[in-house]
Design an enzyme around this catalytic site. Structure first.
Site, PDB file in Angstrom:
ATOM      1  CE  LYS A   1      21.121 -25.970   0.388  1.00 26.67           C
ATOM      2  NZ  LYS A   1      22.143 -25.929   1.456  1.00 26.67           N
TER       3      LYS A   1
ATOM      4  CB  SER B   1      20.252 -24.196   4.422  1.00 24.20           C
ATOM      5  OG  SER B   1      21.477 -24.571   3.814  1.00 24.20           O
TER       6      SER B   1
ATOM      7  CB  SER C   1      23.670 -26.278   5.282  1.00 30.31           C
ATOM      8  OG  SER C   1      23.121 -25.142   5.871  1.00 30.31           O
TER       9      SER C   1
END
Ligand code: GLN
Length: 490
Positions: free
Chosen positions: A78, A153, A177
């Protein structure tokens, strides 16, 4: 096995082939590059693809002994994890051009096990969101249905795993997330106990809630990836000096006799298809020999409100450092007498997207004099009550089961203009962060439109082994994890 299908395999199948030398890191990278070239432009799971960097890593790995739990295994990262010398932008314009000066501890650990690192998975700006539509660099699409969001996210990480654009991924979870995008994309996502995994080198959103964790194709891979990243780190004072059990052997433990807590939850906004799938999962666990206990979590209905007070308060403080002086983007300077203040103002105005601005404003408000007691302090008290609800529940059960999300993946644009609706998609995931406990999402069914449905399991602090044990037994007894989106490698 045909050479072109390696990326479809879970990490625990890929790694032995690489370690034995029947497959080379270079072959994995070439397959990866081909898949990225054909699918990433439409999915935008990754913000960039550095062909050179991937080939150089494969070459370096081929010069090393074929050792390490993740030797040659491609892991997506990420865009909020620091990888030394590389761009780390949190999908925000304000960090455009920022290169991480050091490696996050999780990255150091992945490197030590020979992983092939694949930066940078797309995300909501600073991890604010549940759809990856808040990325400043374009939205990610759901591999099951391109008209839908992948969740957020960590939407890029989840989409990359589901679409076979990597073997596994790391994401971060502050209020859901990892788990919510895992549910939307039909993969396994695990948020560890607060303190289980070092946050050193994770760009902070809400420091008392953030945790890094794995997104994988199955439960065994989640155990494997967690075993690499878990453990105390002197560089993160909130990381816990608690011994890490052997997660892979925990998978084999018999589950008969484990107690499964099923809470009575508000069903407002809960899609009946999700309710049915989750109820069927409870029956499946019963068949596996778990003992079902009805439990109460009376303060859970306040979780969303409390979260949006605490998380925004911490975010507004963490984001104060992005003022154009030390990190990333700086707006053009002028010679006005208030040049410094102007520079701060225009840097932050042009650098932050609308959701980041909303969070900073909300967080500043709840922390401001006169409101602090009414909001932040009160929020902290309710947080304690939620934590106590779980403490009591875990005296009566080993694992709690609930949906991961109230609905399957929603459509692109559907909730973007209605932040409250967007916030409500985290209704079932947020309480694990407030309580600091581990929680896992795994596939447990499909909607009529063939969208994945996620099942959430929660356990007491540092009981990831029990979580994985129960999840693995369920996975072995069901076929949901075998279903793949059309875009995946068949
Ligand atoms: N969707 C939640 C939010 O917008 C959670 C995000 C996260 O876990 N990083 O804050």
């Amino acid at each position: 096995m045909p050479a072109a299908s390696w990326l479809a395999q879970p990490m625990h199948v890929l790694q032995p082939a690489l370690a034995q030398g029947t497959l080379s890191p270079a072959a994995v990278v070439e397959e990866l590059l081909a898949r990225l070239a054909s699918h990433n432009p439409a999915l935008q799971a990754f913000l960039e693809v550095s062909t050179e960097r991937l080939r150089a890593q494969a070459h370096a790995l081929s010069q090393q002994p074929r050792q390490g739990k993740l030797y040659g295994v491609p892991i997506a990262l990420k865009d909020n994890l620091c990888l030394q010398g590389e761009l780390t932008t949190c999908a925000s314009r304000i960090l455009e051009g920022f290169r991480a000066p050091y490696d996050a501890t999780v990255i150091t650990r992945l490197k030590a096990e020979g992983a092939l690192l694949v930066p940078r998975a797309n995300m909501d700006e600073f991890a604010f969101g549940s759809s990856t539509e808040n990325s400043a660099f374009g939205l990610t699409r759901n591999p099951w249905d391109a008209s839908r969001v992948p969740g957020g996210s960590s939407g890029g990480s989840a989409a990359a795993v589901a679409a076979d654009l990597c073997a596994g991924a790391l994401g971060s979870d502050t209020g859901g997330s990892i788990r919510q995008p895992a549910a939307f994309c039909g993969v396994v996502g695990l948020k560890p106990t607060y303190g289980r995994v070092s946050r050193y080198g994770l760009v902070a959103f809400a420091s008392s809630l953030d945790q890094i964790g794995p997104l994988t194709k199955d439960v065994r891979d989640a155990a494997l990836l967690l075993s690499v990243i878990a453990g105390h780190d002197p560089r993160d004072s909130t990381s816990a000096p608690v011994a890490v059990p052997d997660y892979l052997t925990a998978l084999e433990r018999p589950v008969k006799g484990l107690r499964l807590g099923v809470p009575q939850l508000s069903e407002e906004g809960l899609d009946p298809q999700i309710k049915q799938a989750v109820e069927a999962a409870v029956r499946q666990f019963e068949q596996l020999g778990l003992q079902v206990e009805r439990i109460a979590l009376p303060h859970l209905p306040h979780a969303v409100e409390v979260y949006y007070i605490i998380a925004t308060a911490e975010a507004s403080s963490n984001l104060a450092r992005y003022d154009g002086v030390q990190y990333g983007h700086r707006a053009a300077e002028n010679r006005h007498p208030n040049a410094l203040l102007d520079m701060y103002f225009s840097t932050r105005t042009s650098g932050f997207g609308p959701e980041a601005r909303r969070r900073i404003l909300l967080g500043t408000y709840v922390l401001s004099q006169g409101y602090y007691e009414a909001y932040y302090l009160k929020g902290m008290k309710v947080r304690t009550l939620i934590k106590q609800d779980f403490e009591q529940a875990f005296q009566r059960c080993d694992v709690v089961l609930m949906p991961t999300t109230p609905t399957p993946a929603f459509r692109v644009g559907e909730k973007l203009t209605d932040p409250l609706q967007m916030y409500l998609s985290d209704i079932y995931t947020i309480s694990a962060n407030l309580a600091g406990i581990p929680a896992l999402s795994m596939p447990c069914g499909f909607s009529a439109e063939s969208l994945p449905i996620g099942l959430q399991l929660l356990a007491a602090p540092f009981k990831e082994d029990v979580l994985l044990q129960a999840a693995y037994a369920y996975e072995q007894a069901t076929e949901w994890h075998r279903r793949k989106p059309a875009i995946s490698i068949k």
